[in-house]
Design an enzyme around this catalytic site. Structure first.
Site, PDB file in Angstrom:
ATOM      1  N   GLU A 143       0.811  -1.218   0.000  1.00 47.09           N
ATOM      2  CA  GLU A 143       0.000   0.000   0.000  1.00 47.09           C
ATOM      3  C   GLU A 143       0.851   1.277   0.000  1.00 47.09           C
ATOM      4  OE1 GLU A 143      -3.986  -1.726   2.272  1.00 47.09           O
ATOM      5  OE2 GLU A 143      -2.571  -0.473   3.380  1.00 47.09           O
ATOM      6  N   GLU A 300      -6.280  -8.323  -0.432  1.00 51.78           N
ATOM      7  CA  GLU A 300      -6.840  -8.283   0.916  1.00 51.78           C
ATOM      8  C   GLU A 300      -8.343  -8.065   0.799  1.00 51.78           C
ATOM      9  OE1 GLU A 300      -4.930  -5.492   3.508  1.00 51.78           O
ATOM     10  OE2 GLU A 300      -2.896  -6.068   2.884  1.00 51.78           O
TER      11      GLU A 300
END
Length: 665
Positions: A143, A300
């Site tokens: 991220e 995710e």
């Protein structure tokens, strides 16, 4: 194959527990796990001393249960010894203060010392796992994000500007530095747009946002190059943060990856959402899929209630499976749930996994095990099928960055405006691609351009070419205001698109939060569910060949045009001069789809999402009931339900939070 799996942190648990974890994963139908993206201090406990034996054992155990592995490079969370030795590696905030140790992503992406340590750990990992039969790919870092304002970045920014502009004369001219006597005579005079310096020059601030984005793209590329050279048989990806994240140009970040992955948490992070708007996750999926216009992974997928200091509302029975199938409906060819077991320690103690802290299988595990059996049955029929939208929405990171600098109106939000238009299309079961401003648009019938604030020449030419060939284009306010250097254009708005739109903005009104105007349509359009309001911003339009579609009914510009329609070449351009309520976008969506000849996938009641994927010439239909009540829907032909094997036709009922995946019989 269709990959179905979970994110696993074996380093968080006693090794004697790993066997039970692997057994439960296999029984749930998992075929892949992601490992190691936060394990740098475990793999390199001291500088230059590497320990991969624990990871070898974990991979071997998983492989014995036919589970393959994606390895994360651990650079999102550097070890304490590294940051203690080199405190200059810490990212500097916009207020001029350094981050301190204790979280993650604390590093400066431009620091050459951090680059050196990155190369070492990534090279060691690549050497260890190149050719490993259980390893199928890599996730770079985790991220990416956060802008750094340190001295290293200041020097790198000045070098970046020199490459971009070539000379200070060119930079001064583009930025208009004569304003406030800011004419630069040396590159090292150019500052960073720190909070301590007041409002920066808009050109400087936009270029710094571009530079910051480029910094992460370059840092990722350094790791990609190592892995490409040493592990050519493995795929390489990164886990993006969907539509909402706005600090990196995701089109650029995705360019060198094999495919794009993202992290999907529909129930939210720290806020307490009583209900979930399915169009938000749909928009995020479509955005990520649009970055390379190819299928995606969800690295995710939400597995339970989320939270750090506080805990979000628990997903209701059926929601985890429903959300995962929604991701698949919007182009996912792999689903990995985050995380396997809820951590007993650390910041994410309350970011729940499929198993709770005690490690026993419960409701969430059973729900996903059910889905695992369905993926075993239907996954290969879904894998590789594609989405074929005839509608596109243009996402401009230059415009998004520019609105961060100058939102124009305190109530205006570029992402919210974008989402409202997307939601109107999503509720009508129309597939949408999210594309860059320079994307080839020839495959689409309808293109929506929300608030395209920054419009370079090439983008204007691309949009004009689309309309000339017969396309329908929707343009909304604050489009064409700025050039590529974030300076206001010196022609009537919408600037380079004025001829294309057949209209000029005669003046504009920025509305306070408690005021609105109302629109009255001058041409027949589908009726709205309620009054159509203009909020936030009102362009007063002067048609230059365009016909008036709607007018304002209030204030000093009552009776003046608010929406126009222009014929251009073989196509049509609709200019909407205001930000509206959802009734406006619902009305426009019905009208525009008719103009463009775009048909919804299927008619369905409110709360039931309909999407489609294509396996060659065979259509796969996804029906997702996001409500808590049973819903009926009329099928247009005979289908086989891939999840149950039954044949369906006519009126069918979908249970609360249930899913049907259908293939034409």
């Amino acid at each position: 194959m269709f990959y179905f799996g979970v994110d696993y942190y074996p380093e968080h648990w006693p090794e004697e527990r790993w066997t039970e974890d692997a057994r439960l994963m296999a029984e749930a139908g998992f075929s892949v796990v992601r490992l190691a993206e936060f394990a740098w201090s475990k793999m390199e406990p001291c500088e230059g001393q590497y320990d991969f034996k624990w990871l070898d054992r974990a991979i071997t155990l998983l492989a014995s249960h036919d589970i393959q592995v994606v390895i994360g490079t651990p650079t999102a969370s550097p070890p304490p010894w590294l940051m203690a030795k080199h405190p200059d590696l810490f990212l500097m905030r916009e207020d001029g203060r350094r981050w301190t140790y204790g979280n993650r992503r604390e590093y400066c992406p431009n620091n050459p010392t951090y680059h050196d340590y990155t190369r070492r750990i990534v090279t060691q990992m690549a050497e260890r796992y190149a050719g490993h039969p259980a390893v199928i790919g890599w996730q770079i870092d985790n991220e990416f994000g956060d802008r750094c304002y340190c001295p290293v970045c200041a020097a790198a920014f000045q070098d970046w500007l020199q490459r971009r502009y070539g000379s200070l004369d060119e930079l001064n001219a583009k930025w208009g530095t004569v304003f406030w006597s800011h004419v630069y005579t040396a590159w090292d005079q150019v500052p960073l747009p720190l909070m301590t310096g007041g409002s920066p020059n808009p050109g400087l601030a936009l270029d710094f946002a571009r530079f910051s984005s480029d910094s992460y793209v370059a840092y990722q590329q350094m790791q990609v190059d190592i892995l490409r050279a040493m592990c050519p048989e493995h795929f390489i990806t990164h886990n993006f943060m969907g539509f909402k994240y706005d600090r990196i140009n995701y089109f650029d970040l995705g360019d060198s990856l094999d495919f794009v992955a993202w992290d999907n948490y529909p129930r939210g992070f720290w806020d307490m959402q009583a209900s979930v708007d399915p169009s938000q996750a749909a928009l995020a999926c479509d955005t990520v899929r649009g970055l390379k216009r190819q299928n995606i992974w969800v690295m995710e997928q939400q597995a339970g209630p989320s939270g750090w200091e506080t805990v979000s509302i628990s997903p209701r029975p059926g929601e985890l499976r429903l959300w995962a199938f929604q991701s698949i409906a919007h182009g996912a060819d792999a689903i990995l749930f985050f995380r396997w077991r809820t951590a007993r320690f650390g910041t994410e103690e309350y970011w729940h996994g499929l198993l709770d802290h005690h490690g026993h299988a419960g409701r969430r595990y059973e729900e996903i095990s059910r889905m695992g059996n369905e993926i075993r049955q239907a996954g290969e029929q879904i894998h590789g099928s594609v989405i074929k939208p005839s509608v596109a929405m243009v996402l401009s990171y230059d415009s998004r960055f520019a609105f961060q600098i100058q939102p124009n109106n305190p109530q205006f939000s570029y992402p919210a405006h974008f989402h409202h238009i997307y939601r109107a299309l999503h509720e009508r079961h129309v597939p949408v691609d999210i594309v860059a401003p320079t994307t080839d648009l020839s495959a689409y019938k309808l293109v929506v351009v929300p608030a395209l604030y920054v419009v370079p020449d090439a983008v204007a030419e691309n949009l004009a070419g689309f309309v000339k060939r017969g396309g329908v284009l929707l343009v909304t306010p604050r489009t064409g205001v700025k050039d590529g250097a974030n300076a206001v254009v010196n022609v009537p708005l919408p600037g380079l698109l004025a001829d294309l739109c057949g209209v000029e903005v005669e003046e504009y009104d920025s509305l306070p939060a408690d005021e609105h105007n109302r629109l009255e349509f001058a041409v027949p359009v589908p009726e709205s569910a309620g009054p159509v309001y203009a909020t936030t911003w009102c362009d007063v339009l002067k048609p230059q060949g365009a016909t008036v579609v709607a007018r304002y009914t209030r204030d000093y510009y009552a009776g003046q045009p608010a929406i126009t329609l222009n014929q251009f070449g073989q196509g049509q351009v609709i200019y909407v001069g205001t930000v509206g309520n959802m009734d406006l976008y619902a009305t426009l969506a019905n009208w525009l789809l008719g103009l463009a000849g775009v048909q919804p996938v299927l008619t369905a009641p409110q709360g039931v999402e309909v999407a489609e994927r294509w396996q060659g010439n065979d259509r796969l239909l996804f029906l997702l009931n996001h409500t808590g009540q049973s819903q009926g829907i009329e099928l247009d032909r005979h289908y086989v339900d891939l999840l149950s094997g039954s044949t369906l036709a006519g009126q069918v009922a979908i249970a609360p939070r249930e899913v049907l995946v259908l293939r034409e019989a």
